[in-house]
Design a protein around this motif. Structure first.
Motif, PDB file in Angstrom:
ATOM      1  N   CYS A   1       0.843  -1.204   0.000  1.00 27.47           N
ATOM      2  CA  CYS A   1       0.000   0.000   0.000  1.00 27.47           C
ATOM      3  C   CYS A   1       0.877   1.252   0.000  1.00 27.47           C
ATOM      4  CB  CYS A   1      -0.916   0.006   1.226  1.00 27.47           C
ATOM      5  SG  CYS A   1      -2.090  -1.363   1.280  1.00 27.47           S
ATOM      6  N   LYS A   2       0.511   2.209  -0.834  1.00 28.37           N
ATOM      7  CA  LYS A   2       1.322   3.414  -1.002  1.00 28.37           C
ATOM      8  C   LYS A   2       0.649   4.680  -0.488  1.00 28.37           C
ATOM      9  CE  LYS A   2       4.452   0.960  -3.039  1.00 28.37           C
ATOM     10  NZ  LYS A   2       5.692   0.600  -2.302  1.00 28.37           N
ATOM     11  N   SER A   3      -0.521   4.561   0.105  1.00 28.40           N
ATOM     12  CA  SER A   3      -1.223   5.739   0.610  1.00 28.40           C
ATOM     13  C   SER A   3      -2.175   5.308   1.719  1.00 28.40           C
ATOM     14  CB  SER A   3      -2.016   6.421  -0.508  1.00 28.40           C
ATOM     15  OG  SER A   3      -3.064   5.569  -0.957  1.00 28.40           O
TER      16      SER A   3
ATOM     17  N   PHE B   1      -0.078   3.791   8.030  1.00 27.83           N
ATOM     18  CA  PHE B   1       0.681   4.419   6.950  1.00 27.83           C
ATOM     19  C   PHE B   1       1.926   5.110   7.506  1.00 27.83           C
ATOM     20  CE2 PHE B   1       1.602   8.119   4.232  1.00 27.83           C
ATOM     21  CZ  PHE B   1       1.877   7.467   3.041  1.00 27.83           C
ATOM     22  N   ASN B   2       1.768   5.808   8.631  1.00 28.32           N
ATOM     23  CA  ASN B   2       2.917   6.489   9.245  1.00 28.32           C
ATOM     24  C   ASN B   2       3.983   5.487   9.674  1.00 28.32           C
ATOM     25  OD1 ASN B   2       1.822   9.048   8.939  1.00 28.32           O
ATOM     26  ND2 ASN B   2       0.805   9.011  10.932  1.00 28.32           N
TER      27      ASN B   2
ATOM     28  N   LEU C   1       4.509   2.462   8.306  1.00 31.26           N
ATOM     29  CA  LEU C   1       5.127   1.895   7.115  1.00 31.26           C
ATOM     30  C   LEU C   1       6.130   2.850   6.463  1.00 31.26           C
ATOM     31  CD1 LEU C   1       2.994  -0.319   7.479  1.00 31.26           C
ATOM     32  CD2 LEU C   1       2.580  -0.231   5.021  1.00 31.26           C
ATOM     33  N   GLN C   2       5.914   4.150   6.639  1.00 30.31           N
ATOM     34  CA  GLN C   2       6.806   5.144   6.042  1.00 30.31           C
ATOM     35  C   GLN C   2       8.031   5.421   6.901  1.00 30.31           C
ATOM     36  OE1 GLN C   2       6.231   6.399   2.846  1.00 30.31           O
ATOM     37  NE2 GLN C   2       4.722   4.753   3.019  1.00 30.31           N
ATOM     38  N   ASN C   3       8.036   4.909   8.118  1.00 28.41           N
ATOM     39  CA  ASN C   3       9.128   5.176   9.052  1.00 28.41           C
ATOM     40  C   ASN C   3      10.368   4.375   8.668  1.00 28.41           C
ATOM     41  OD1 ASN C   3      10.707   4.511  11.667  1.00 28.41           O
ATOM     42  ND2 ASN C   3       9.447   6.277  12.228  1.00 28.41           N
ATOM     43  N   ASN C   4      11.498   5.056   8.526  1.00 27.80           N
ATOM     44  CA  ASN C   4      12.734   4.387   8.106  1.00 27.80           C
ATOM     45  C   ASN C   4      13.182   3.324   9.107  1.00 27.80           C
ATOM     46  OD1 ASN C   4      12.965   5.861   5.722  1.00 27.80           O
ATOM     47  ND2 ASN C   4      14.147   7.498   6.696  1.00 27.80           N
TER      48      ASN C   4
ATOM     49  N   GLN D   1      11.128   0.247   8.591  1.00 30.50           N
ATOM     50  CA  GLN D   1      11.522  -0.474   7.388  1.00 30.50           C
ATOM     51  C   GLN D   1      12.787  -1.303   7.634  1.00 30.50           C
ATOM     52  OE1 GLN D   1      11.783   2.426   4.252  1.00 30.50           O
ATOM     53  NE2 GLN D   1       9.634   3.024   4.423  1.00 30.50           N
TER      54      GLN D   1
END
Length: 343
Positions: A56-58, A92-93, A95-98, A101
């Motif tokens: 998911c990208k958004s 989402f926040n 998943l975007q966290n370095n 990841q």
């Protein structure tokens, strides 16, 4: 659900003297023989649901994911730190966290191949359950990684969800927010024994009107015996969650531990507050001794059940699980706190 087992559907009197033996209890396995299931056709449906989430990208795509799998909000994200309406944005926040990841990539290495490391072992155990219970059907298994937003394990008759982020072990960048004495069980080796223990609940009959500590003890004891029968080569440490030192101490100190239960007339105690001291997970059962591990009543319950099975070798696993009279199991076991002999 965190691995804090509840009762299934699901000033010191004396000081114990502990003797350290040479028995390697953390590696001790059961002498039971597995049933021959080599000709049994049995497959588990397994899904890497986390991969679908990571694609998911958004926020909108994550919301679509949650809508598609609507049951997740009801059964897996029940303890999420945000309201259901905010869950998509929260995920989402994450998943975007370095850092997350990096953690996810590390987990892939630590967990390893999910088929060979988890599913194959679970399939072997489920085949054993199927042997004893021909009507047993394996639940679907789904893997998730959500940065601890979901639970560690969700288990029902039809679905198992494994939160892999909880089971990275001591080398993982992040660990679950539990007490130190609970962390040892949050490693991948504990996943399958924990699932099998919970699966025992559906077969474990307990006297509905019996609210005694003994009933709780025997209930847990039957669950542990179920795991040891289905997975006889599994080390005791992975079944009971005790360290090697605690397994040694509890074995050789059983006379003193049992004497404490008898002297305190605890077996027929019905007070939830008092029962929790011996059933619930704690660093130690300080009422007995500072080196007696927590949840000691669960382990003693298994010792009673184990002795019962030794005294009644013709009793099958299904027959044991059907016995809902805890007092009968205690009486017919003849258990008096005897430790196992050295091997």
């Amino acid at each position: 659900m965190l691995l804090l087992f509840s009762r299934m559907h699901y000033s010191r009197i004396f000081v114990l003297i502990f003797f350290i033996t040479t028995i390697s209890w953390s590696c001790k396995t059961d002498k039971k023989q597995e049933a021959d299931t080599s000709s049994m056709q049995f497959n588990i449906v397994a899904e890497n649901l986390d991969q679908e989430l990571f694609a998911c990208k958004s926020v909108a795509e994550i919301q679509n994911f949650l809508d598609k799998h609507a049951y997740l909000t009801k059964v897996y994200f029940t303890n999420a730190p945000v309201e259901p309406s905010q869950l998509a944005g929260h995920l989402f926040n994450i998943l975007q966290n370095n850092a997350f990841q990096t953690f996810k990539n590390q987990l892939d290495t630590l967990i390893g191949d999910r088929q060979t490391g988890i599913i194959d072992s679970l399939t072997k155990a489920f085949k054993q359950i199927k042997y004893h219970y021909p009507a047993f059907n394996a639940p679907k298994v789904q893997f998730m990684i959500t940065g601890f937003t979901g639970d560690d394990l969700y288990i029902s008759d039809s679905l198992i969800i494994i939160g892999l982020d909880y089971f990275g072990g001591p080398e993982a960048q992040f660990r679950p927010n539990v007490f130190d004495y609970q962390l040892r069980r949050y490693q991948k080796e504990y996943i399958v024994p924990s699932i099998v223990f919970f699966e025992s609940n559906r077969f474990n009959r307990m006297g509905a009107g019996d609210q005694t500590l003994l009933a709780d003890m025997i209930g847990y004891g039957k669950g542990y015996e179920f795991v040891k029968t289905v997975m006889p080569s599994t080390p005791d440490s992975l079944i009971f969650g005790y360290s090697e030192a605690n397994l040694k101490r509890t074995n050789v100190s059983q006379h003193a531990i049992w004497a404490y239960f008898i002297a305190g007339k605890l077996l027929y105690e019905k007070s939830d507050l008092k029962k929790k001291k011996y059933i619930d997970e704690r660093p130690f059962t300080t009422e007995i001794g500072e080196k007696v591990p927590g949840a000691i009543a669960r382990w003693v319950g298994w010792r009673i059940v184990d002795r019962f099975m030794a005294e009644n070798p013709d009793v099958t696993l299904p027959q044991l699980m059907e016995i809902d009279n805890a007092a009968r199991i205690l009486q017919e076991s003849g258990y008096k706190g005897e430790p196992d002999e050295e091997e």
